[in-house]
Design a protein around this motif. Structure first.
Motif, mmCIF file in Angstrom:
data_model
loop_
_atom_site.group_PDB
_atom_site.id
_atom_site.type_symbol
_atom_site.label_atom_id
_atom_site.label_comp_id
_atom_site.label_asym_id
_atom_site.label_seq_id
_atom_site.Cartn_x
_atom_site.Cartn_y
_atom_site.Cartn_z
ATOM 1 N N CYS A 224 0.924 -1.249 -0.033
ATOM 2 C CA CYS A 224 0.080 -0.109 -0.063
ATOM 3 C C CYS A 224 0.850 1.258 0.016
ATOM 4 O O CYS A 224 1.845 1.291 0.738
ATOM 5 C CB CYS A 224 -0.813 -0.011 1.218
ATOM 6 N N CYS B 24 -6.790 0.662 3.221
ATOM 7 C CA CYS B 24 -7.480 0.905 1.971
ATOM 8 C C CYS B 24 -8.101 -0.185 1.269
ATOM 9 O O CYS B 24 -7.598 -1.298 1.582
ATOM 10 C CB CYS B 24 -6.536 1.803 1.083
ATOM 11 N N HIS C 13 -4.236 -2.599 5.419
ATOM 12 C CA HIS C 13 -4.721 -2.246 6.697
ATOM 13 C C HIS C 13 -5.652 -1.020 6.704
ATOM 14 O O HIS C 13 -6.507 -0.657 7.698
ATOM 15 C CB HIS C 13 -3.377 -1.708 7.629
HETATM 16 ZN ZN LIG Z 1 -2.844 0.872 3.358
#
Ligand SMILES: [Zn+2]
Length: 412
Positions: A11, A43, A41
């Protein structure tokens, strides 16, 4: 996207690993994820037409909602930016045709797309230097395998060079979904596209690439300090970063972007011992001798005077040597006449005349005059052997002069 690409994807915001959310709509084809939703965690990101979209621009958010609603075709239409129904229908027809070319498909995406110039990329001076530098650097850092990435790689012209350097599928990263789709379909088949914003942290794990390249794009990025540190972060300990055709703030340029002066580029890559090269000097060596001399120190005056710069950063010294190119008699795609040439019958011979697509092109790529002949005469029989997967003996000289090129299949 290949399922194993999840091993290196992260991410851009929380740095976390991504997983396919299998409670949501998704389609797989063997080890490829065709459409679906990736979660970390913080998006959720969509995969559309096999391309992970690792940014949160409005089209990406809309596409993610459409994938969640089980409407992957509508999500793809959103990402292609085809708002007009007539244009969308024309594009879908072209995209579905197995005979459509890169040129047809670019045309169907609309007049403004790619500026029309990228069809001619494979013989323009910017590409010639980028290709030679990337092959030189990659031949050293990818000698024992590893991955490569083309950052801001557009429709994959330079990614195509990376395919020759390593068996691992090279990543092409760009903000524009349609360009990535073109890269995978035409220009660099076998590459792995990732849609992301180079003004944000790059969506990859640290130290996973042996070659990190970026051509003709760095000056368009506002957050240069972030991009430079990100390119160094994702580069492996024995890897290298190569930025080619970075516009020089000391010189005027018709499409300048936000260029820096040479010392500022050097400062950005300082932790990885960068060396700067004047692009015109590299081009002259490549045209004259087919060689790239990364051992030579270009003077500050030479760097200041050049329109564009090449930056090579690596902690290993063996990158900075003389690299001699090798000729490739077998095509990656097929040998064809350079699309800048128009053929005219002339008895048993054919005249090939150089025709630039516009005055703007001719001006911007004026250096191509130093190696592209205005006019050449070729035996009709020799030319009739094209397209060919191996270079016909009678056309070796034209290939050396870039009148005949190794182009992607169905390019124009
Ligand atoms: Zn993320």
């Amino acid at each position: 996207m290949r399922i194993e690409t999840l091993d290196i994807l992260r991410c851009p915001f929380c740095g976390g690993r991504l997983e396919l959310v299998d409670t949501h709509f998704h389609r797989r084809d063997g080890d490829d994820i065709v459409d679906g939703i990736l979660g970390c965690h913080c998006c959720v990101f969509p995969i559309v037409a096999g391309i992970p979209i690792m940014h949160l621009e409005p089209a990406a958010v809309a596409a993610r909602e459409l994938v969640e609603a089980g409407r992957p075709d509508a999500a793809a239409k959103k990402m292609f930016g085809l708002e007009d129904d007539g244009q969308a229908a024309r594009f879908e027809e072209i995209a579905a045709s197995p005979n459509a070319t890169y040129r047809d498909t670019v045309d169907a995406l609309g007049a403004g797309f790619e500026g029309g110039y990228f069809l001619y990329r494979f013989s323009d001076p910017t590409y010639i230097v980028a290709d030679a530098v990337v092959r030189a650097v990659g031949a050293t850092t990818l000698e024992r395998g590893g991955r490569a990435i083309d950052v801001c790689g557009g429709s994959g012209h330079l990614t195509r060079s990376l395919l020759d350097l390593t068996p691992a599928p090279p990543i092409v990263a760009d903000l524009y979904f349609a360009k990535l789709w073109l890269a995978r379909r035409f220009t660099a088949p076998g590459c792995e596209p990732v849609c992301c914003d180079a003004n944000a942290p790059l969506p990859f794990a640290s130290r996973v690439f042996q070659a990190v390249v970026c051509s003709d794009a760095f000056h368009y990025i506002w957050t240069k300090r972030l991009l430079a540190s990100e390119m160094m972060r994702i580069s492996g300990d024995d890897g290298a970063v190569a930025v080619t055709h970075a516009h020089n703030a000391q010189q005027w340029n018709p499409s300048a972007g936000m260029p820096l002066p040479p010392p500022a580029y050097r400062d950005l890559f300082e932790p990885m011992h960068p060396r700067l090269f004047a692009e015109s000097a590299l081009l002259a060596e490549i045209v004259a001798r087919g060689a790239v001399d990364l051992s030579r120190r270009h003077t500050p005056d030479a760097l200041d005077a050049d329109l564009a710069l090449t930056i090579v950063a690596a902690t290993r010294d063996d990158v900075f040597r003389m690299h001699t190119g090798s000729s490739r008699p077998a095509a990656r795609g097929e040998f064809r006449v350079n699309p800048l040439y128009v053929a005219e019958p002339d008895g048993e011979r054919v005249r090939l005349r150089l025709r630039f697509p516009s005055e703007d092109y001719e001006q911007e790529y004026a250096a191509s005059r130093t190696y592209l002949a205005d006019d050449v005469s070729v035996d009709r029989g020799a030319l009739a052997a094209l397209p060919a997967s191996r270079l016909p003996a009678g056309l070796a000289d034209l290939a050396r002069r870039r009148v005949v090129l190794d182009l992607p299949v169905r390019y124009y």
